[in-house]
Write a protein that holds these residues in place. Structure first.
Motif, short mmCIF file in Angstrom:
data_model
loop_
_atom_site.label_atom_id
_atom_site.label_comp_id
_atom_site.label_asym_id
_atom_site.label_seq_id
_atom_site.Cartn_x
_atom_site.Cartn_y
_atom_site.Cartn_z
N THR A 68 70.45 79.37 19.05
CA THR A 68 70.91 78.48 19.90
C THR A 68 70.67 78.03 20.59
O THR A 68 70.57 78.57 21.92
CB THR A 68 72.18 78.41 19.16
OG1 THR A 68 73.03 78.19 18.09
CG2 THR A 68 72.38 76.43 20.27
N GLY A 69 69.45 76.87 21.06
CA GLY A 69 68.71 76.79 22.10
C GLY A 69 69.54 76.43 23.51
O GLY A 69 71.00 75.75 23.19
N TYR A 70 69.21 76.01 24.57
CA TYR A 70 70.01 75.38 26.10
C TYR A 70 70.16 73.70 25.69
O TYR A 70 69.42 73.42 25.56
CB TYR A 70 68.93 76.66 27.27
CG TYR A 70 69.82 75.36 28.26
CD1 TYR A 70 71.46 75.71 28.80
CD2 TYR A 70 68.97 74.98 29.10
CE1 TYR A 70 71.89 75.32 30.01
CE2 TYR A 70 69.47 74.41 30.03
CZ TYR A 70 70.97 74.53 30.87
OH TYR A 70 71.65 74.22 31.64
N GLN A 71 71.52 73.25 26.05
CA GLN A 71 71.36 72.56 26.16
C GLN A 71 71.45 71.35 24.45
O GLN A 71 71.18 70.16 24.60
CB GLN A 71 70.41 71.21 26.71
CG GLN A 71 71.06 71.64 28.52
CD GLN A 71 69.98 71.15 29.23
OE1 GLN A 71 68.57 70.62 29.10
NE2 GLN A 71 70.86 70.33 30.47
N SER A 72 71.54 72.71 24.10
CA SER A 72 71.65 71.51 22.31
C SER A 72 73.07 71.20 22.45
O SER A 72 74.03 71.28 22.65
CB SER A 72 71.78 73.08 21.15
OG SER A 72 70.10 73.66 21.41
N GLY A 73 72.72 70.18 21.22
CA GLY A 73 74.29 68.82 21.14
C GLY A 73 74.38 69.17 20.20
O GLY A 73 74.25 69.72 19.37
N GLY A 74 76.17 68.98 19.81
CA GLY A 74 76.80 68.35 19.17
C GLY A 74 78.39 68.40 19.68
O GLY A 74 78.69 68.84 20.92
N SER A 75 79.47 68.35 18.38
CA SER A 75 80.48 68.09 18.44
C SER A 75 81.38 69.61 18.88
O SER A 75 83.17 69.59 19.67
CB SER A 75 81.37 67.43 17.48
OG SER A 75 81.39 68.29 16.45
N SER A 120 83.12 71.05 23.95
CA SER A 120 83.69 70.05 25.03
C SER A 120 82.62 69.32 25.88
O SER A 120 82.82 67.81 25.68
CB SER A 120 84.65 70.98 25.95
OG SER A 120 83.84 71.53 26.71
N SER A 121 81.64 69.61 26.73
CA SER A 121 80.73 68.41 27.29
C SER A 121 79.58 68.22 26.52
O SER A 121 79.28 67.69 27.36
CB SER A 121 80.19 70.09 28.27
OG SER A 121 79.26 70.95 27.56
N GLY A 122 79.42 68.77 25.44
CA GLY A 122 78.15 67.73 23.89
C GLY A 122 77.32 67.82 24.73
O GLY A 122 76.49 67.79 23.34
N SER A 123 77.05 69.63 25.30
CA SER A 123 75.97 69.78 25.00
C SER A 123 76.04 71.87 25.66
O SER A 123 77.21 72.00 25.84
CB SER A 123 74.56 69.78 25.87
OG SER A 123 75.48 69.97 27.35
N HIS A 124 74.96 71.93 24.58
CA HIS A 124 75.50 74.58 25.37
C HIS A 124 74.40 74.04 26.32
O HIS A 124 73.98 74.16 26.77
CB HIS A 124 74.30 74.65 23.75
CG HIS A 124 74.84 76.33 23.52
ND1 HIS A 124 73.80 76.66 23.52
CD2 HIS A 124 76.03 76.60 23.33
CE1 HIS A 124 74.33 78.02 22.42
NE2 HIS A 124 75.77 78.33 23.45
N THR A 125 75.98 74.84 27.52
CA THR A 125 75.74 75.04 28.15
C THR A 125 75.11 76.57 28.53
O THR A 125 74.47 77.39 29.37
CB THR A 125 76.73 75.50 28.97
OG1 THR A 125 78.01 75.97 28.30
CG2 THR A 125 77.76 73.65 29.64
#
Length: 268
Positions: A147-154, A157-162
């Motif tokens: 799973t890559g950086y800043q991928s979106g999804g619920s 909690s921030s709305g994107s993958h940190t």
């Protein structure tokens, strides 16, 4: 024959008679003593003593000169031999001194060479250690980013993958990506069991969802050192390793983990 008496001494008259043999012998002995006193060996007088008294007066001077000349030659030979021995001894001392000097110089060169080689090895060892300590590796050996950086999804909690997720079954060894000091080790909320390391360059790396933690706060780590086992603790849908690169130990200071690792020489 008439005799006269004067002061009690009997004097013969007429022609002088030839000195008696006893008188001549006494004179010869005196001559020998004189020759001995002047440095001529006493035995040189022996021919004179044995000479027939019928021969003319023989002083033995010819023999003394001949034997004296032979003695002088022997003295010269001895002096020459002594000079040669002295020259040979001096040459030997000089050769020994030169040999010692050469040996000392060779020893100095050998010691200098050995010192230079030691210093070169020490520099090489320091350089190798520096490279080892500044080297970076992937957190999971032989894995890949699932799973890559800043991928979106619920799910975040921030709305994107940190960070990024590395594929890993539960219990897979997790490695420190570089050298640093552990600043956090234990439960991290949504991250489950996690570790945060302050890297030698002042950045931070974070490892989440661990099944077990193998280091403690304040401990120093080196590149590739095992620090934990991967798992599925915290907010996850399955086992994997969550990895972040940060500018501080706090959430929200994240960097692109792939770009971070590549900047440190890691191929992904």
């Amino acid at each position: 024959m008439a005799f006269t008496r004067a002061t009690g001494t009997r004097r013969a008259t007429g022609k002088h008679r030839r000195p008696s043999r006893l008188t001549r012998t006494t004179v010869s002995v005196a001559g020998v003593a004189a020759l001995t006193t002047t440095g001529v060996i006493g035995s040189l007088a022996a021919p004179a003593l044995a000479a027939d008294d019928s021969l003319p007066a023989d002083t033995g001077l010819t023999q003394a000169v001949a034997i004296g000349t032979s003695l002088a030659e022997k003295i010269d030979e001895q002096a020459a031999a002594q000079r040669q021995a002295a020259d040979e001894a001096a040459a030997k001392r000089q050769a020994e001194a030169e040999a010692k000097k050469t040996a000392a110089e060779e020893k100095r060169k050998a010691e200098a060479k050995a010192k230079k080689e030691r210093e070169a090895k020490q520099r090489a060892a320091r350089e190798a250690e520096r490279k080892r300590l500044t080297a970076y590796v992937t957190p999971i050996a032989g894995s890949y980013v699932s799973t890559g950086y800043q991928s979106g999804g619920s799910v975040w909690s921030s709305g994107s993958h940190t960070g990024v997720d590395f594929h890993a079954a539960s219990g897979t060894p997790v490695r420190a990506v570089g050298s640093g000091t552990v600043v956090e080790a234990g439960w991290g909320g949504a991250y489950g069991n996690n570790i945060v390391i302050r890297m030698h360059d002042g950045t931070y790396t974070q490892y989440g969802h661990l099944s077990s933690v193998g280091v403690s706060v304040g401990q120093t780590v080196t590149p590739g050192q095992q620090i934990a086992l991967s798992g599925a603790t915290g907010n996850v849908t399955g086992p994997h390793l969550h990895f972040e690169a940060r500018t501080s130990p706090e959430y929200g200071s994240d960097l692109d983990p792939v770009a971070y690792l590549r900047a440190h020489g890691v191929s992904l």
